[in-house]
Design a protein around this motif. Structure first.
Motif, PDB file in Angstrom:
ATOM      1  N   PRO A 185       4.786  18.322  -0.568  1.00  0.00           N
ATOM      2  CA  PRO A 185       4.565  17.222  -1.500  1.00  0.00           C
ATOM      3  C   PRO A 185       5.798  16.343  -1.654  1.00  0.00           C
ATOM      4  O   PRO A 185       6.884  16.665  -1.138  1.00  0.00           O
ATOM      5  CB  PRO A 185       4.224  17.933  -2.810  1.00  0.00           C
ATOM      6  N   VAL A 186       5.643  15.230  -2.359  1.00  0.00           N
ATOM      7  CA  VAL A 186       6.759  14.317  -2.589  1.00  0.00           C
ATOM      8  C   VAL A 186       7.961  15.083  -3.160  1.00  0.00           C
ATOM      9  O   VAL A 186       7.817  15.920  -4.049  1.00  0.00           O
ATOM     10  CB  VAL A 186       6.341  13.192  -3.560  1.00  0.00           C
ATOM     11  N   GLY A 187       9.126  14.808  -2.610  1.00  0.00           N
ATOM     12  CA  GLY A 187      10.360  15.474  -3.020  1.00  0.00           C
ATOM     13  C   GLY A 187      10.845  16.491  -2.022  1.00  0.00           C
ATOM     14  O   GLY A 187      12.051  16.756  -1.945  1.00  0.00           O
ATOM     15  N   THR A 188       9.938  17.053  -1.233  1.00  0.00           N
ATOM     16  CA  THR A 188      10.354  18.102  -0.299  1.00  0.00           C
ATOM     17  C   THR A 188      11.098  17.526   0.905  1.00  0.00           C
ATOM     18  O   THR A 188      11.922  18.214   1.505  1.00  0.00           O
ATOM     19  CB  THR A 188       9.158  18.936   0.184  1.00  0.00           C
ATOM     20  N   GLY A 189      10.815  16.273   1.250  1.00  0.00           N
ATOM     21  CA  GLY A 189      11.595  15.647   2.315  1.00  0.00           C
ATOM     22  C   GLY A 189      13.065  15.600   1.944  1.00  0.00           C
ATOM     23  O   GLY A 189      13.947  15.964   2.737  1.00  0.00           O
ATOM     24  N   ASN A 190      13.339  15.180   0.713  1.00  0.00           N
ATOM     25  CA  ASN A 190      14.725  15.133   0.263  1.00  0.00           C
ATOM     26  C   ASN A 190      15.322  16.518   0.066  1.00  0.00           C
ATOM     27  O   ASN A 190      16.533  16.693   0.238  1.00  0.00           O
ATOM     28  CB  ASN A 190      14.838  14.303  -1.014  1.00  0.00           C
ATOM     29  N   ALA A 191      14.514  17.495  -0.283  1.00  0.00           N
ATOM     30  CA  ALA A 191      15.036  18.865  -0.381  1.00  0.00           C
ATOM     31  C   ALA A 191      15.540  19.339   0.980  1.00  0.00           C
ATOM     32  O   ALA A 191      16.622  19.928   1.091  1.00  0.00           O
ATOM     33  CB  ALA A 191      13.959  19.811  -0.916  1.00  0.00           C
TER      34      ALA A 191
ATOM     35  N   GLY B 266       0.813  -1.216   0.000  1.00  0.00           N
ATOM     36  CA  GLY B 266       0.000   0.000   0.000  1.00  0.00           C
ATOM     37  C   GLY B 266       0.841   1.257   0.000  1.00  0.00           C
ATOM     38  O   GLY B 266       0.486   2.266  -0.630  1.00  0.00           O
ATOM     39  N   TYR B 267       1.991   1.208   0.714  1.00  0.00           N
ATOM     40  CA  TYR B 267       2.819   2.401   0.910  1.00  0.00           C
ATOM     41  C   TYR B 267       4.293   2.046   0.758  1.00  0.00           C
ATOM     42  O   TYR B 267       4.752   1.038   1.299  1.00  0.00           O
ATOM     43  CB  TYR B 267       2.605   2.998   2.311  1.00  0.00           C
ATOM     44  N   VAL B 268       5.008   2.904   0.045  1.00  0.00           N
ATOM     45  CA  VAL B 268       6.468   2.831  -0.011  1.00  0.00           C
ATOM     46  C   VAL B 268       6.993   4.119   0.601  1.00  0.00           C
ATOM     47  O   VAL B 268       6.618   5.224   0.172  1.00  0.00           O
ATOM     48  CB  VAL B 268       6.980   2.686  -1.459  1.00  0.00           C
ATOM     49  N   VAL B 269       7.846   3.977   1.609  1.00  0.00           N
ATOM     50  CA  VAL B 269       8.424   5.144   2.284  1.00  0.00           C
ATOM     51  C   VAL B 269       9.935   5.075   2.114  1.00  0.00           C
ATOM     52  O   VAL B 269      10.588   4.168   2.653  1.00  0.00           O
ATOM     53  CB  VAL B 269       8.052   5.182   3.781  1.00  0.00           C
ATOM     54  N   ASP B 270      10.495   6.022   1.379  1.00  0.00           N
ATOM     55  CA  ASP B 270      11.930   6.015   1.106  1.00  0.00           C
ATOM     56  C   ASP B 270      12.652   6.870   2.136  1.00  0.00           C
ATOM     57  O   ASP B 270      12.499   8.094   2.154  1.00  0.00           O
ATOM     58  CB  ASP B 270      12.198   6.541  -0.308  1.00  0.00           C
ATOM     59  N   LEU B 271      13.452   6.221   2.982  1.00  0.00           N
ATOM     60  CA  LEU B 271      14.243   6.927   3.985  1.00  0.00           C
ATOM     61  C   LEU B 271      15.680   7.154   3.516  1.00  0.00           C
ATOM     62  O   LEU B 271      16.528   7.580   4.288  1.00  0.00           O
ATOM     63  CB  LEU B 271      14.228   6.172   5.318  1.00  0.00           C
ATOM     64  N   SER B 272      15.960   6.854   2.253  1.00  0.00           N
ATOM     65  CA  SER B 272      17.270   7.123   1.666  1.00  0.00           C
ATOM     66  C   SER B 272      17.420   8.616   1.428  1.00  0.00           C
ATOM     67  O   SER B 272      16.456   9.379   1.511  1.00  0.00           O
ATOM     68  CB  SER B 272      17.411   6.392   0.331  1.00  0.00           C
ATOM     69  N   THR B 273      18.651   9.030   1.115  1.00  0.00           N
ATOM     70  CA  THR B 273      18.888  10.417   0.713  1.00  0.00           C
ATOM     71  C   THR B 273      19.148  10.424  -0.785  1.00  0.00           C
ATOM     72  O   THR B 273      20.209   9.986  -1.244  1.00  0.00           O
ATOM     73  CB  THR B 273      20.091  11.016   1.453  1.00  0.00           C
ATOM     74  N   VAL B 274      18.160  10.876  -1.539  1.00  0.00           N
ATOM     75  CA  VAL B 274      18.272  10.964  -2.991  1.00  0.00           C
ATOM     76  C   VAL B 274      17.776  12.334  -3.429  1.00  0.00           C
ATOM     77  O   VAL B 274      17.371  13.162  -2.613  1.00  0.00           O
ATOM     78  CB  VAL B 274      17.491   9.834  -3.689  1.00  0.00           C
ATOM     79  N   ASP B 275      17.803  12.591  -4.729  1.00  0.00           N
ATOM     80  CA  ASP B 275      17.341  13.877  -5.240  1.00  0.00           C
ATOM     81  C   ASP B 275      15.816  13.904  -5.313  1.00  0.00           C
ATOM     82  O   ASP B 275      15.169  12.864  -5.514  1.00  0.00           O
ATOM     83  CB  ASP B 275      17.948  14.132  -6.625  1.00  0.00           C
ATOM     84  N   PRO B 276      15.219  15.081  -5.183  1.00  0.00           N
ATOM     85  CA  PRO B 276      13.765  15.176  -5.236  1.00  0.00           C
ATOM     86  C   PRO B 276      13.159  14.658  -6.537  1.00  0.00           C
ATOM     87  O   PRO B 276      12.056  14.105  -6.532  1.00  0.00           O
ATOM     88  CB  PRO B 276      13.505  16.674  -5.067  1.00  0.00           C
ATOM     89  N   GLU B 277      13.864  14.817  -7.653  1.00  0.00           N
ATOM     90  CA  GLU B 277      13.315  14.365  -8.933  1.00  0.00           C
ATOM     91  C   GLU B 277      13.145  12.851  -8.964  1.00  0.00           C
ATOM     92  O   GLU B 277      12.164  12.341  -9.503  1.00  0.00           O
ATOM     93  CB  GLU B 277      14.212  14.821 -10.088  1.00  0.00           C
ATOM     94  N   THR B 278      14.106  12.125  -8.382  1.00  0.00           N
ATOM     95  CA  THR B 278      13.951  10.669  -8.294  1.00  0.00           C
ATOM     96  C   THR B 278      12.704  10.314  -7.492  1.00  0.00           C
ATOM     97  O   THR B 278      11.928   9.438  -7.883  1.00  0.00           O
ATOM     98  CB  THR B 278      15.197  10.036  -7.643  1.00  0.00           C
ATOM     99  N   SER B 279      12.484  11.012  -6.386  1.00  0.00           N
ATOM    100  CA  SER B 279      11.292  10.750  -5.573  1.00  0.00           C
ATOM    101  C   SER B 279      10.021  11.046  -6.352  1.00  0.00           C
ATOM    102  O   SER B 279       9.060  10.260  -6.311  1.00  0.00           O
ATOM    103  CB  SER B 279      11.332  11.599  -4.296  1.00  0.00           C
ATOM    104  N   ARG B 280      10.008  12.157  -7.066  1.00  0.00           N
ATOM    105  CA  ARG B 280       8.795  12.514  -7.820  1.00  0.00           C
ATOM    106  C   ARG B 280       8.528  11.515  -8.945  1.00  0.00           C
ATOM    107  O   ARG B 280       7.375  11.139  -9.192  1.00  0.00           O
ATOM    108  CB  ARG B 280       8.931  13.941  -8.365  1.00  0.00           C
TER     109      ARG B 280
END
Length: 301
Positions: free
Chosen positions: A165-171, A93-107
């Protein structure tokens, strides 16, 4: 009768992921783990986790799957690769990425996941490995999705903050690590300079730490003793800092920000990795500066 513990998936049980695994197991949850390393898989099996043979299998057994991986390419492969989470039947149901990557990859991965009905969030870790349970997690994604996974994330962090939104965590994480890089760089620089000006680096460190001056940071307190002991075992490797800072500079400059200090720091990080210091602690960067010959004397014509 009490409700049975909910299984949580974890892909990647390295330096950070292993701490997450212990916290989740200690909470009484069933933990399903996949890691590329056979030794890591055996270690997690010995600790009580269910170990599977692929990310896909983890996704089939868990509603929430956490990722803790080194590079954007690794996250891409685990989520959308041939044997990745999006090939699972049924899907998580949910994927939560706790890695440190670029916001574009997350989006990009959020869009691919959303097309399959899987909710995607980026929640990179602010905090050292040993502070698992007291971390701060800036989470990017839909507010209702953050609330849905909050019970799991609360077992890893004291602060779980929805930042946009998605990507701001990594920002948030990349900008934070640009500051980390700058503090690391100036710390190794002044410790190296102390030797040049005939000052015992230990005297410098202890005097500053005991002063209560505004220059004292937790990072300075942590890496100063490692430099003095020449202990280059990695709490946070220079290779990962170089990666994070590179992504942070690229993200910021693509948005039109002028990154002056971060660019200089990144040149130093890159030089350290090229010298072979990548696997070492970020404090090992001082080895470059000890080798620096200093300004060359010139003879008047």
């Amino acid at each position: 009768m009490p409700e049975a513990p909910t299984a949580v998936g974890l892909i990647g049980a390295g330096t950070m992921g292993s701490r997450m695994a212990r916290a989740l197991l200690a909470s009484g949850r069933t933990l399903v783990v996949w890691d590329i390393s056979a030794a890591v898989r055996q270690r997690e099996r010995d600790l009580g986790a269910i170990v599977v043979d692929s990310a896909r299998e983890a996704g089939e057994q868990c509603d929430v799957v956490l990722l803790s991986l080194p590079l954007p390419h690794d996250v891409q492969e685990v989520v959308a690769g041939e044997d990745g989470l999006l090939s699972a039947h049924p899907l998580p149901g949910y994927v939560v990425d706790l890695s440190t990557v670029d916001p574009e990859t997350s989006r990009t991965l959020s869009a691919a996941s959303g097309d399959r009905g899987v909710r995607y969030l980026d929640a990179p870790v602010l905090g050292r490995p040993a502070r698992c349970g007291q971390w701060t997690l800036p989470v990017g994604g839909a507010a209702e999705d953050v609330e849905a996974v909050r019970p799991v994330l609360n077992e890893l962090a004291t602060v779980v903050r929805h930042v946009g939104p998605v990507g701001t965590g990594n920002a948030v994480k990349l900008l934070n690590n640009l500051m980390f890089g700058a503090i690391n760089a100036i710390t190794v620089e002044v410790m190296a300079a102390a030797v040049r000006v005939d000052l015992d680096p230990r005297v410098l460190f202890e005097t500053i730490v005991e002063s209560g001056a505004a220059t004292v940071s937790d990072l300075f307190r942590e890496i100063g003793p490692k430099i003095l002991a020449e202990d280059w075992s990695a709490t946070f490797s220079l290779a990962l800092l170089e990666k994070d800072n590179r992504l942070g500079v690229e993200m910021s400059e693509a948005a039109g920000a002028r990154m002056v200090v971060a660019r200089v720091v990144q040149c130093l990080n890159s030089a350290g990795v090229e010298r072979g210091l990548g696997p070492c602690d970020t404090s090992a960067l001082i080895q470059l500066l000890h080798d620096y010959p200093g300004p060359q004397e010139t003879t008047p014509a």
